[in-house]
Design an enzyme around this catalytic site. Structure first.
Site, short mmCIF file in Angstrom:
data_model
loop_
_atom_site.label_atom_id
_atom_site.label_comp_id
_atom_site.label_asym_id
_atom_site.label_seq_id
_atom_site.Cartn_x
_atom_site.Cartn_y
_atom_site.Cartn_z
N SER A 95 0.89 -1.20 0.19
CA SER A 95 -0.30 0.13 -0.22
C SER A 95 0.64 0.92 -0.30
O SER A 95 2.12 0.76 0.08
CB SER A 95 -1.12 -0.56 1.03
OG SER A 95 -0.31 -0.04 1.98
N LYS A 96 0.22 2.04 -0.22
CA LYS A 96 0.73 3.42 -0.29
C LYS A 96 1.73 4.27 1.47
O LYS A 96 2.32 4.07 1.16
CB LYS A 96 -0.04 5.08 -0.49
CG LYS A 96 0.12 6.33 -0.19
CD LYS A 96 -0.77 6.69 -1.25
CE LYS A 96 -0.93 8.43 -0.48
NZ LYS A 96 0.51 9.36 0.42
N ARG A 97 0.77 3.06 2.27
CA ARG A 97 1.53 3.68 3.50
C ARG A 97 2.55 3.13 3.42
O ARG A 97 3.43 3.60 4.17
CB ARG A 97 0.06 3.04 4.57
CG ARG A 97 -1.06 3.89 4.77
CD ARG A 97 -0.62 4.51 6.65
NE ARG A 97 -0.99 3.72 6.95
CZ ARG A 97 -1.64 2.76 8.00
NH1 ARG A 97 -3.04 2.45 7.61
NH2 ARG A 97 -1.80 0.96 8.46
N ASP B 168 5.38 5.23 1.95
CA ASP B 168 5.47 5.83 2.76
C ASP B 168 6.56 5.85 3.87
O ASP B 168 6.92 6.75 4.39
CB ASP B 168 3.82 7.00 3.08
CG ASP B 168 3.61 7.40 2.47
OD1 ASP B 168 4.37 7.78 0.90
OD2 ASP B 168 2.26 7.89 2.11
#
Ligand code: GLU
Length: 506
Positions: free
Chosen positions: A262-264, A267
């Protein structure tokens, strides 16, 4: 058979690298079989429309060299390729299913459905609009023909739902998973056509695959649960003969291996999950992209190709052409592919190493120009040659070499502490004078001149070279010092030494 495959994204945001991999596998499959690669934009869900997302998808494909043969902006025999421009097509097909008894009109309001959902939840059940409940609800199966007609004439909003047959097993063959089967009892009567006059994904997707003569549907695993419905739709339309073959690709998993990347995750660990940088049009939030982080598109393609597919050999570096040659759908694995950020960097490094100094200099000049720095191509090429070995991402080019373009004005405090002694300024003043006479100003002459000075004055080379480096680059890093000096040129070197001697106060 003429292979025709499509990449069919919904423009609901930036394209995740998982989506880009789906596009890549479709592209490879098409090229391998001398077939056609189509881009179809599935934008019938207006509530999820995100401005800029379609442009983003197209730019991402272009950046990776995944050119499509038919699609928006390119055209083709089955245009238009944007579903919002095809909206008049679908109603007729929904009606056909109603007439043949495979679909029905449902008048239940969203509030009524919501209340049924809540009641079910309170009883610990999950509400599903299916064969067991449709008989008690407000639809054309339970209402009389006259009542249904009356409601339509009155303008009562309704949706068209697919009537899932009871107690059937739906069998299918997936090119990656082999034979799969689903009991129809788990399926709900999916909405095919919405009250807003637009089809849902399922109807538009199947109708368009049929009309566009798609032979193979290669898509993400998240669509596997939709497969039985799609198969039933093909049967209900009487299109079984032209039903495409299906291949559901495995997920790209988190570096830890648990769950979808995921994008998380990106990040948190500092790697992008999108090909290009994306600025959210609603909250202006920026998401990192591979392009802006300094990856080469060929490296990204190579990384994605091997996430879920294996060539059956030890070979890891593949150009797009080599991938076309080597790709086969039966080497795509069923299980998820773990994303490894370090390996991704390694791939990029290999691609950087493959580039000639001249090619890298060309790329670097573009970056330099953006920073307002004008530099001669030969000079940039020489800089690149000196630092190439240390470059993993394109952005490292600047990190590793900015001192070739701007003289340091600040000096690393820790290095000062370590290398700046009371005798240093005098020593470097002498070195500046020695260098003034170094002719020609090349690596060997410089080195010999400094060595000679060190011997004559019985000074260790470190006492000269370390503070000299500090004045030339601003710290204790960078390539071989005499290489740096030769490239900077006599005038600049002497200027930096004299400036530094004055600037550093301890
Ligand atoms: N529009 C769907 C998506 O966004 C396409 C799924 C499919 O390829 O059938 O992924």
């Amino acid at each position: 058979m003429q292979v025709r495959v499509r990449f069919a994204p919904s423009p609901t945001g930036p394209l995740h690298i998982g989506g880009l991999r789906t596009a890549l596998y479709n592209f490879l499959f098409a090229r391998k079989h001398k077939g056609t690669f189509i881009l179809r934009i599935e934008d019938t869900d207006q509530t999820r429309f995100v401005p800029g997302a379609e442009e983003y998808i197209i730019e991402s494909l272009k950046w990776c060299g995944l050119y499509y043969d038919e699609g928006p902006g390119v055209g083709g025999p089955y245009a238009p390729y944007r579903q919002s421009e095809r909206k008049n097509i679908y109603r007729e097909y929904a009606d056909k299913l109603v007439t043949s008894g495979n679909a029905y009109l449902a008048f239940d309001t969203p509030e009524e459905i919501e209340s049924l959902r809540k009641t079910a939840e309170a009883d610990g059940r999950v509400f599903q609009y299916d064969y067991s409940v449709r008989i008690n609800l407000k639809n054309s199966l339970t209402l009389s023909e006259t009542e249904t007609k009356r409601l339509i004439e009155k303008g009562t909003p309704y949706v068209i739902r697919f009537k899932i047959p009871e107690n059937k097993t739906i069998e299918a063959n997936d090119l990656i998973r082999g034979s799969v089967s689903f009991p129809s009892s788990i399926l709900d009567d999916k909405v095919l056509f919405k009250a807003d006059g637009l089809p849902t994904y399922h109807l538009a997707n199947v109708v368009d695959d049929y009309l566009m003569k798609i032979t193979h549907v290669i898509r993400g695993e998240e669509w596997l649960p939709s497969l039985p419905l799609h198969i039933l739709l093909y049967k209900a339309f009487g299109w079984e003969e032209s039903m495409p073959q299906f291949a559901h690709l495995p997920l790209i998993l988190k570096p830890g291996g648990q769950g979808k990347l995921s994008k998380r995750d990106g990040d948190k660990s500092g790697f992008p999950v999108f090909p290009l940088q994306w600025k959210d049009p609603f909250n202006e939030e920026i998401s990192a992209g591979y392009r802006e982080t300094g990856y080469l598109p060929a490296a990204v393609v190579n990384i994605l190709a091997l996430l879920g597919w294996n060539p059956g050999s030890e070979k890891e570096i593949f150009s797009l052409d080599e991938l076309v040659e080597a790709f086969s759908i039966d080497r795509v694995s069923k299980s998820g592919a773990r994303f490894d950020p370090e390996k991704a960097r390694w791939f990029n490094q290999q691609y950087i190493k493959q580039k000639s100094d001249c090619e890298l200099a060309d790329l670097f000049i573009t970056e330099l120009t953006k920073k307002g720095i004008k530099a001669d191509i030969d000079y940039v090429e020489s800089v690149v040659n000196l630092i190439k070995e240390r470059v993993i991402l394109l952005n490292d080019l600047w990190e590793q070499s900015y001192f070739f373009f701007i003289a340091p004005e600040k000096y690393n405090a820790e290095t000062i502490k370590k290398v700046w002694k009371t005798e240093t300024p005098g020593l470097l003043e002498d070195i500046a004078s020695v260098l003034e006479n170094a002719e020609p100003f090349n690596q060997t002459v410089i080195e010999n001149a400094i060595k000679k000075y060190a011997e004559e004055h019985q000074t260790g080379m470190g006492k000269i070279m370390n503070p000299l480096r500090l004045l030339l680059v601003g710290g204790s890093f960078g390539p071989h010092l005499t290489d740096i000096m030769a490239l900077l040129g006599k005038e600049e070197v002497i200027k930096r030494i004299r400036y530094g001697i004055k600037a550093i106060k301890v």
